[in-house]
Design a protein around this motif. Structure first.
Motif, PDB file in Angstrom:
ATOM      1  N   ARG A 130       0.844  -1.204   0.000  1.00 43.99           N
ATOM      2  CA  ARG A 130       0.000   0.000   0.000  1.00 43.99           C
ATOM      3  C   ARG A 130       0.880   1.254   0.000  1.00 43.99           C
ATOM      4  O   ARG A 130       0.634   2.198  -0.736  1.00 43.99           O
ATOM      5  CB  ARG A 130      -0.928  -0.012   1.213  1.00 43.99           C
ATOM      6  N   SER A 139      -2.992   2.735  -7.505  1.00 41.47           N
ATOM      7  CA  SER A 139      -3.856   2.104  -6.517  1.00 41.47           C
ATOM      8  C   SER A 139      -3.182   0.803  -6.084  1.00 41.47           C
ATOM      9  O   SER A 139      -2.330   0.256  -6.798  1.00 41.47           O
ATOM     10  CB  SER A 139      -5.229   1.799  -7.118  1.00 41.47           C
ATOM     11  N   GLN A 141      -4.440  -2.151  -5.918  1.00 38.95           N
ATOM     12  CA  GLN A 141      -4.780  -3.229  -6.846  1.00 38.95           C
ATOM     13  C   GLN A 141      -3.932  -3.153  -8.110  1.00 38.95           C
ATOM     14  O   GLN A 141      -3.391  -4.153  -8.562  1.00 38.95           O
ATOM     15  CB  GLN A 141      -6.256  -3.175  -7.198  1.00 38.95           C
ATOM     16  N   ARG A 142      -3.792  -1.973  -8.682  1.00 39.90           N
ATOM     17  CA  ARG A 142      -3.005  -1.817  -9.915  1.00 39.90           C
ATOM     18  C   ARG A 142      -1.531  -2.102  -9.656  1.00 39.90           C
ATOM     19  O   ARG A 142      -0.849  -2.725 -10.466  1.00 39.90           O
ATOM     20  CB  ARG A 142      -3.194  -0.402 -10.492  1.00 39.90           C
TER      21      ARG A 142
END
Length: 161
Positions: A130, A139, A141-142
């Motif tokens: 993160r 992000s 996720q990306r």
């Protein structure tokens, strides 16, 4: 074995075998996994509130298949560790050099963003994804998706004959 379980096996075993074959198992493996799935289900049936067949036994079989695949990957990786030459030998140095060349060649074809993500993780392996994602302006996720893509690319490059 109770009459309930005999009837259940008779009624649903074929569907279980077919689902295992569809998952890519050979017939002998499918039969072995099916037998183990039925045994586990029968042994644990007293703890279950309801039994929905064939879904429950198919799910149990999928757990068994996943466990076996995980165990076989672990065995392959530990066997590979035994096969790799020691880096202190001339053969080991040559092998290490070839691996580095393959990794560098694959990284050279990666996008700048992919290289940044890879090196961010490489430079700070203990840092949370993160945090690294925020530093890279992505992000979470990306960030993880790009990292997975780069790792897959490197694995393919290293595994080339």
């Amino acid at each position: 074995m109770s009459d309930f379980w005999k009837d259940a096996v008779d009624a649903h075993d074929h569907k279980l075998i077919i689902s295992l074959l569809a998952a890519g198992l050979r017939l002998d493996e499918a039969r072995d996994v099916a037998q183990e799935a039925w045994l586990r289900l029968i042994e644990n049936s007293a703890r279950l509130e309801r039994i929905e067949l064939p879904g429950l036994v198919i799910r149990q079989a999928s757990f068994i298949v996943a466990d076996r695949r995980r165990a076989s990957r672990h065995r392959v990786h530990s066997q590979d560790a035994d096969v790799l030459p020691a880096p202190e030998t001339a053969e080991g140095n040559t092998h290490a050099r070839q691996l580095l060349e393959a990794v560098n060649a694959e990284l050279a074809t990666a996008t700048p963003r992919a290289r940044d993500v890879f090196f961010a993780v490489l430079d700070a392996p203990d840092e949370a994804h993160r945090t690294l994602a925020a530093k890279e302006g992505l992000s979470l996720q990306r960030f993880r998706q790009v990292l997975c893509e780069v790792r897959a690319k490197l694995r393919r490059g290293v595994e080339k004959p």
